[in-house]
Design a protein around this motif. Structure first.
Motif, PDB file in Angstrom:
ATOM      1  N   VAL A 102     -12.188  36.038  30.462  1.00  0.00           N
ATOM      2  CA  VAL A 102     -12.794  34.891  31.154  1.00  0.00           C
ATOM      3  C   VAL A 102     -14.003  35.427  31.916  1.00  0.00           C
ATOM      4  O   VAL A 102     -13.866  36.102  32.925  1.00  0.00           O
ATOM      5  CB  VAL A 102     -11.780  34.222  32.103  1.00  0.00           C
ATOM      6  N   TYR A 103     -15.200  35.154  31.379  1.00  0.00           N
ATOM      7  CA  TYR A 103     -16.416  35.687  31.982  1.00  0.00           C
ATOM      8  C   TYR A 103     -16.883  34.735  33.068  1.00  0.00           C
ATOM      9  O   TYR A 103     -17.083  33.547  32.810  1.00  0.00           O
ATOM     10  CB  TYR A 103     -17.524  35.819  30.924  1.00  0.00           C
ATOM     11  N   ASP A 104     -17.043  35.252  34.284  1.00  0.00           N
ATOM     12  CA  ASP A 104     -17.562  34.382  35.351  1.00  0.00           C
ATOM     13  C   ASP A 104     -19.089  34.478  35.382  1.00  0.00           C
ATOM     14  O   ASP A 104     -19.703  35.198  34.601  1.00  0.00           O
ATOM     15  CB  ASP A 104     -16.929  34.738  36.704  1.00  0.00           C
ATOM     16  N   LEU A 105     -19.670  33.751  36.323  1.00  0.00           N
ATOM     17  CA  LEU A 105     -21.132  33.652  36.363  1.00  0.00           C
ATOM     18  C   LEU A 105     -21.774  35.017  36.584  1.00  0.00           C
ATOM     19  O   LEU A 105     -22.766  35.379  35.944  1.00  0.00           O
ATOM     20  CB  LEU A 105     -21.545  32.691  37.490  1.00  0.00           C
ATOM     21  N   GLU A 106     -21.146  35.793  37.437  1.00  0.00           N
ATOM     22  CA  GLU A 106     -21.693  37.117  37.742  1.00  0.00           C
ATOM     23  C   GLU A 106     -21.774  37.960  36.482  1.00  0.00           C
ATOM     24  O   GLU A 106     -22.781  38.589  36.183  1.00  0.00           O
ATOM     25  CB  GLU A 106     -20.780  37.773  38.782  1.00  0.00           C
ATOM     26  N   ARG A 107     -20.698  37.928  35.730  1.00  0.00           N
ATOM     27  CA  ARG A 107     -20.639  38.726  34.517  1.00  0.00           C
ATOM     28  C   ARG A 107     -21.621  38.204  33.478  1.00  0.00           C
ATOM     29  O   ARG A 107     -22.287  38.963  32.781  1.00  0.00           O
ATOM     30  CB  ARG A 107     -19.212  38.690  33.963  1.00  0.00           C
ATOM     31  N   LEU A 108     -21.698  36.875  33.387  1.00  0.00           N
ATOM     32  CA  LEU A 108     -22.591  36.284  32.393  1.00  0.00           C
ATOM     33  C   LEU A 108     -24.047  36.638  32.683  1.00  0.00           C
ATOM     34  O   LEU A 108     -24.832  36.873  31.757  1.00  0.00           O
ATOM     35  CB  LEU A 108     -22.412  34.765  32.353  1.00  0.00           C
ATOM     36  N   THR A 109     -24.405  36.672  33.966  1.00  0.00           N
ATOM     37  CA  THR A 109     -25.804  37.010  34.279  1.00  0.00           C
ATOM     38  C   THR A 109     -26.042  38.505  34.164  1.00  0.00           C
ATOM     39  O   THR A 109     -27.161  38.936  33.923  1.00  0.00           O
ATOM     40  CB  THR A 109     -26.162  36.549  35.706  1.00  0.00           C
ATOM     41  N   ALA A 110     -24.972  39.299  34.314  1.00  0.00           N
ATOM     42  CA  ALA A 110     -25.154  40.751  34.279  1.00  0.00           C
ATOM     43  C   ALA A 110     -25.282  41.291  32.857  1.00  0.00           C
ATOM     44  O   ALA A 110     -25.761  42.405  32.670  1.00  0.00           O
ATOM     45  CB  ALA A 110     -23.971  41.428  34.980  1.00  0.00           C
ATOM     46  N   GLN A 111     -24.863  40.509  31.858  1.00  0.00           N
ATOM     47  CA  GLN A 111     -24.945  41.002  30.473  1.00  0.00           C
ATOM     48  C   GLN A 111     -26.403  41.215  30.091  1.00  0.00           C
ATOM     49  O   GLN A 111     -27.277  40.448  30.469  1.00  0.00           O
ATOM     50  CB  GLN A 111     -24.342  39.975  29.510  1.00  0.00           C
ATOM     51  N   THR A 112     -26.648  42.271  29.320  1.00  0.00           N
ATOM     52  CA  THR A 112     -28.038  42.605  28.991  1.00  0.00           C
ATOM     53  C   THR A 112     -28.339  42.539  27.505  1.00  0.00           C
ATOM     54  O   THR A 112     -29.473  42.766  27.100  1.00  0.00           O
ATOM     55  CB  THR A 112     -28.361  44.022  29.487  1.00  0.00           C
ATOM     56  N   HIS A 113     -27.348  42.282  26.668  1.00  0.00           N
ATOM     57  CA  HIS A 113     -27.618  42.339  25.230  1.00  0.00           C
ATOM     58  C   HIS A 113     -28.575  41.224  24.800  1.00  0.00           C
ATOM     59  O   HIS A 113     -28.705  40.208  25.482  1.00  0.00           O
ATOM     60  CB  HIS A 113     -26.313  42.290  24.441  1.00  0.00           C
ATOM     61  N   PRO A 114     -29.270  41.417  23.661  1.00  0.00           N
ATOM     62  CA  PRO A 114     -30.210  40.387  23.207  1.00  0.00           C
ATOM     63  C   PRO A 114     -29.481  39.085  22.897  1.00  0.00           C
ATOM     64  O   PRO A 114     -28.306  39.101  22.571  1.00  0.00           O
ATOM     65  CB  PRO A 114     -30.824  40.994  21.942  1.00  0.00           C
ATOM     66  N   VAL A 115     -30.214  37.975  23.018  1.00  0.00           N
ATOM     67  CA  VAL A 115     -29.568  36.688  22.779  1.00  0.00           C
ATOM     68  C   VAL A 115     -29.915  36.177  21.390  1.00  0.00           C
ATOM     69  O   VAL A 115     -30.865  36.615  20.746  1.00  0.00           O
ATOM     70  CB  VAL A 115     -30.001  35.644  23.840  1.00  0.00           C
ATOM     71  N   CYS A 116     -29.093  35.228  20.974  1.00  0.00           N
ATOM     72  CA  CYS A 116     -29.243  34.671  19.632  1.00  0.00           C
ATOM     73  C   CYS A 116     -30.513  33.836  19.518  1.00  0.00           C
ATOM     74  O   CYS A 116     -30.904  33.143  20.466  1.00  0.00           O
ATOM     75  CB  CYS A 116     -28.017  33.799  19.359  1.00  0.00           C
ATOM     76  N   GLU A 117     -31.169  33.944  18.360  1.00  0.00           N
ATOM     77  CA  GLU A 117     -32.284  33.038  18.100  1.00  0.00           C
ATOM     78  C   GLU A 117     -31.740  31.890  17.277  1.00  0.00           C
ATOM     79  O   GLU A 117     -31.289  32.100  16.154  1.00  0.00           O
ATOM     80  CB  GLU A 117     -33.391  33.771  17.332  1.00  0.00           C
ATOM     81  N   MET A 118     -31.769  30.704  17.868  1.00  0.00           N
ATOM     82  CA  MET A 118     -31.177  29.571  17.161  1.00  0.00           C
ATOM     83  C   MET A 118     -32.002  29.190  15.938  1.00  0.00           C
ATOM     84  O   MET A 118     -33.185  29.477  15.853  1.00  0.00           O
ATOM     85  CB  MET A 118     -31.087  28.377  18.107  1.00  0.00           C
ATOM     86  N   TRP A 119     -31.338  28.533  15.025  1.00  0.00           N
ATOM     87  CA  TRP A 119     -32.004  28.106  13.815  1.00  0.00           C
ATOM     88  C   TRP A 119     -33.064  27.072  14.162  1.00  0.00           C
ATOM     89  O   TRP A 119     -32.842  26.121  14.907  1.00  0.00           O
ATOM     90  CB  TRP A 119     -30.979  27.511  12.866  1.00  0.00           C
ATOM     91  N   ASP A 120     -34.246  27.268  13.639  1.00  0.00           N
ATOM     92  CA  ASP A 120     -35.365  26.381  13.935  1.00  0.00           C
ATOM     93  C   ASP A 120     -35.681  25.577  12.677  1.00  0.00           C
ATOM     94  O   ASP A 120     -36.004  26.151  11.645  1.00  0.00           O
ATOM     95  CB  ASP A 120     -36.573  27.242  14.347  1.00  0.00           C
ATOM     96  N   PRO A 121     -35.593  24.242  12.741  1.00  0.00           N
ATOM     97  CA  PRO A 121     -35.827  23.438  11.529  1.00  0.00           C
ATOM     98  C   PRO A 121     -37.232  23.623  10.962  1.00  0.00           C
ATOM     99  O   PRO A 121     -37.441  23.491   9.748  1.00  0.00           O
ATOM    100  CB  PRO A 121     -35.637  22.005  12.004  1.00  0.00           C
ATOM    101  N   ASP A 122     -38.208  23.986  11.820  1.00  0.00           N
ATOM    102  CA  ASP A 122     -39.570  24.166  11.323  1.00  0.00           C
ATOM    103  C   ASP A 122     -39.738  25.512  10.613  1.00  0.00           C
ATOM    104  O   ASP A 122     -40.709  25.732   9.909  1.00  0.00           O
ATOM    105  CB  ASP A 122     -40.565  24.091  12.491  1.00  0.00           C
ATOM    106  N   ASP A 123     -38.805  26.406  10.887  1.00  0.00           N
ATOM    107  CA  ASP A 123     -38.912  27.758  10.331  1.00  0.00           C
ATOM    108  C   ASP A 123     -37.536  28.149   9.806  1.00  0.00           C
ATOM    109  O   ASP A 123     -36.849  28.983  10.379  1.00  0.00           O
ATOM    110  CB  ASP A 123     -39.379  28.706  11.454  1.00  0.00           C
ATOM    111  N   PRO A 124     -37.085  27.494   8.741  1.00  0.00           N
ATOM    112  CA  PRO A 124     -35.671  27.622   8.353  1.00  0.00           C
ATOM    113  C   PRO A 124     -35.269  29.048   8.002  1.00  0.00           C
ATOM    114  O   PRO A 124     -34.120  29.413   8.150  1.00  0.00           O
ATOM    115  CB  PRO A 124     -35.551  26.689   7.158  1.00  0.00           C
ATOM    116  N   LYS A 125     -36.189  29.876   7.527  1.00  0.00           N
ATOM    117  CA  LYS A 125     -35.791  31.229   7.132  1.00  0.00           C
ATOM    118  C   LYS A 125     -35.970  32.224   8.263  1.00  0.00           C
ATOM    119  O   LYS A 125     -35.683  33.409   8.102  1.00  0.00           O
ATOM    120  CB  LYS A 125     -36.618  31.667   5.918  1.00  0.00           C
ATOM    121  N   GLY A 126     -36.474  31.739   9.413  1.00  0.00           N
ATOM    122  CA  GLY A 126     -36.633  32.633  10.547  1.00  0.00           C
ATOM    123  C   GLY A 126     -37.734  33.652  10.351  1.00  0.00           C
ATOM    124  O   GLY A 126     -37.567  34.815  10.668  1.00  0.00           O
ATOM    125  N   GLU A 127     -38.873  33.204   9.791  1.00  0.00           N
ATOM    126  CA  GLU A 127     -39.936  34.174   9.501  1.00  0.00           C
ATOM    127  C   GLU A 127     -41.017  34.229  10.569  1.00  0.00           C
ATOM    128  O   GLU A 127     -41.037  33.445  11.465  1.00  0.00           O
ATOM    129  CB  GLU A 127     -40.585  33.802   8.154  1.00  0.00           C
TER     130      GLU A 127
END
Lengths: 165, 428
Positions: free
Chosen positions: A140-165
């Motif tokens: 159970v990650y609390d706010l402190e832990r969630l803000t402390a994480q440093t890993h890269p975040v997901c790039e969501m799928w973009d309908p204008d750029d479906p292949k992520g190029e």
């Protein structure tokens, strides 16, 4: 041989145990001297993961180090696994902020809806997969832990750029 | 006995002759026992690692590589783990035999190695020390006797566990070992015919002065090799274990060090069988194409070099064992029996007759044992091997226990079945 079992006559070269043995030994020896090793030596080397990988969450912060979240309540609303707990609060200037923001990573199904729905681009699913903990409570990650994480975040799928190029 | 007297006793002998004093003999034997036991145990530990490494390479994997350099300390880790683990005893097991069975499996494997010469004699201050723990004049008979004891450990383990899978494994192993021991014993008769003696040193000497037996007695070698695989319960003859059908067979119920002891027994059996193969068919510690290492004057260098030659040959066969294990699938039970009784036994019987006949003819023609003698035997063997290959190649080894029934036989069987009191109205 059981009575009446149909036996298909096969050519000798297919049923010869000796030739099959020699062939098999040649094959194993070939692999022995020239192994096509495909193992990734995991803790030392890691396979690259997709830019759209959805792993454990991260809460992004603004310049002052505060969480960007405005406690609008959209993410607990959309969460299909009901794993986000949000208690909104309001400061003297009328800005809403989360008093409690917890994500139960065990319940989470990592659909990424919370990131998609967030108007402030605060909550994100992360490109990360090493999540081992010693207790269930640790997930159970609390706010402190969630803000402390440093890993890269997901790039969501973009309908204008479906292949992520 | 005072130390000066002991010292004097150690000094009197000629280094090139057998020791005259009993104390030298006792001391040398104790040292040899300790050295051989240590080398065997360390070797067995490393073999478990080698097995896993070779299997990994054959299957395009890396194998154990976490403990020590390239996993070299893995055997130590395994040993520590097995000693620390809990010993479990099944409630219904017969404890005395359950406890003693692993030792019974392990001891014969060690005992057999006692008579195998592993290097040329070593000259010392006390006299010439033979590089074999027990230089028995009846070496080979001793090996046959002890090797057949190995089955007790497995059968008793299977029986005492009081587990149906264990019992099946034990039964299978007894049937398998009894069947293949015959072929094994018969295949070595040709070796004994050629050497004219059962002392292993004489067999080595005979091979050193002529040609190695694997050339002169190729078919005996093949039969012995197959039987040795069966005797050590290695794939493709690991029916007593048969992980997939018997859940590890006779050692299903064993845990911790007792389980480990079965493993040690299997690997020491492998070492012994390899050493035996080398001694009987690959000249033992002989270095090929030279008699330098087989004759007096003996020296330390000769002992070391021949010891290394012996080790290299044994290691090759150990590798061969593993290579086969990770290549061939397990035999079905009827195929195993069919191979043992219908192929190996008759072939080895006929082979004895052929070799004895050839030796008799060569003797009558006045061809003395030597190069020509060996070449003639080799040619005879190549011809026989060709014939054998042609016969066995016609799909016979993996064919079922009996052939397909003819139509009239089938009718007769069906008529018999209809008269049986067990017959059902539908006929099925």
């Amino acid at each position: 041989m059981a009575i009446g079992v149909k036996v298909v006559a096969r050519p000798i070269e297919q049923v010869s145990y000796m030739r099959a043995t020699l062939k098999g030994m040649a094959l194993t020896f070939k692999h022995l001297v020239n192994p096509h090793k495909v193992t990734t030596q995991y803790p030392e080397e890691k396979e690259p993961i997709s830019r759209r990988w959805r792993g454990t969450h991260r809460m992004l912060t603004d310049e002052t180090g505060k969480a960007k979240c405005v406690a609008c309540g959209l993410c607990p609303q959309i969460c299909p696994a009901n794993c986000i707990k949000l208690v909104p609060g309001e400061d003297e200037e009328g800005n809403r902020y989360p008093l409690v923001y917890e994500i139960d990573e065990f319940r989470c199904i990592f659909c990424g809806y919370c990131q998609e729905v967030c108007p402030e681009e605060a909550i994100h699913v992360g490109r990360h997969y090493e999540n081992a903990e010693y207790s269930r409570a640790g997930f159970v990650y609390d706010l402190e832990r969630l803000t402390a994480q440093t890993h890269p975040v997901c790039e969501m799928w973009d309908p204008d750029d479906p292949k992520g190029e | 006995m005072s130390w000066s007297l002991a010292f004097a006793l150690l000094q009197v002998a000629d280094p090139q002759l057998p020791p005259v004093s009993t104390s030298v003999f006792v001391i040398a034997t104790v040292i040899k026992m300790i050295v051989v036991f240590t080398v065997l145990m360390v070797g067995v530990a490393l073999l478990t690692l080698a097995e896993r490494k070779i299997s990994a390479w054959i299957q395009d994997r890396h194998g154990p590589n976490r403990v020590g350099w390239h996993g070299l300390l893995q055997p130590a880790a395994d040993g520590v783990k097995n000693i620390m683990k809990e010993e479990t005893y099944p409630d219904a097991a017969y404890l005395p035999l359950f406890v003693i069975a692993p030792a019974l499996a392990f001891i014969p494997a060690m005992l057999t190695f006692a008579v195998i010469p592993f290097a040329s004699p070593l000259p010392t201050g006390g006299g010439l020390i033979e590089m074999v723990v027990a230089p028995l004049p009846i070496g080979f008979l001793y090996i046959l006797a002890i090797a057949s004891l190995g089955v007790y450990g497995i059968v008793l383990a299977g029986w005492a566990s009081n587990n149906k899978y264990s019992l099946l494994g034990g039964l299978r192993s007894s049937a398998q070992m009894v069947s293949y021991e015959i072929a094994m014993g018969l295949s070595t008769i040709a070796v004994l015919l050629l050497a004219g003696n059962v002392a292993l040193n004489d067999i080595i000497w005979q091979q050193a002065t002529t040609v190695w037996n694997f050339f002169g007695l190729a078919i005996a070698f093949v039969i012995f090799l197959i039987a040795a695989f069966a005797e050590t319960n290695r794939l493709p003859f690991d029916l007593p274990e048969a992980e997939s059908e018997l859940i590890a067979g006779y050692h299903t119920e064993y845990s911790a060090m007792k389980f480990s002891l079965f493993f040690i027994a299997e690997y020491s059996n492998m070492v012994t069988a390899s050493a035996l193969l080398v001694t009987l068919f690959f000249g033992g510690w002989d270095i090929p194409f030279t008699l330098w290492d087989n004759q007096a004057p003996w020296s330390v260098v000769k002992t070391i070099v021949t010891g290394l030659a012996f080790a290299a040959k044994v290691l090759f066969f150990l590798f061969f064992y593993m290579w086969i294990r990770w290549t061939l699938p397990r035999f079905r039970y009827d195929q195993l029996m069919s191979l043992g009784w219908r192929i190996l036994l008759p072939v080895s019987l006929v082979y004895i007759v052929v070799i004895a006949g050839t030796l008799l003819i060569l003797d009558l023609l006045g061809v003395r044992p030597g190069a020509l003698h060996g070449v003639i035997l080799g040619v005879v063997n190549i011809v026989l091997a060709g014939v054998l290959f042609l016969v066995l190649d016609s799909g016979r080894i993996i064919s079922p226990a009996s052939r397909r029934l003819r139509a009239d036989q089938l009718r007769r069987l069906r008529a018999m079945r209809s008269r049986s009191p067990l017959a059902t109205p539908g006929g099925d």
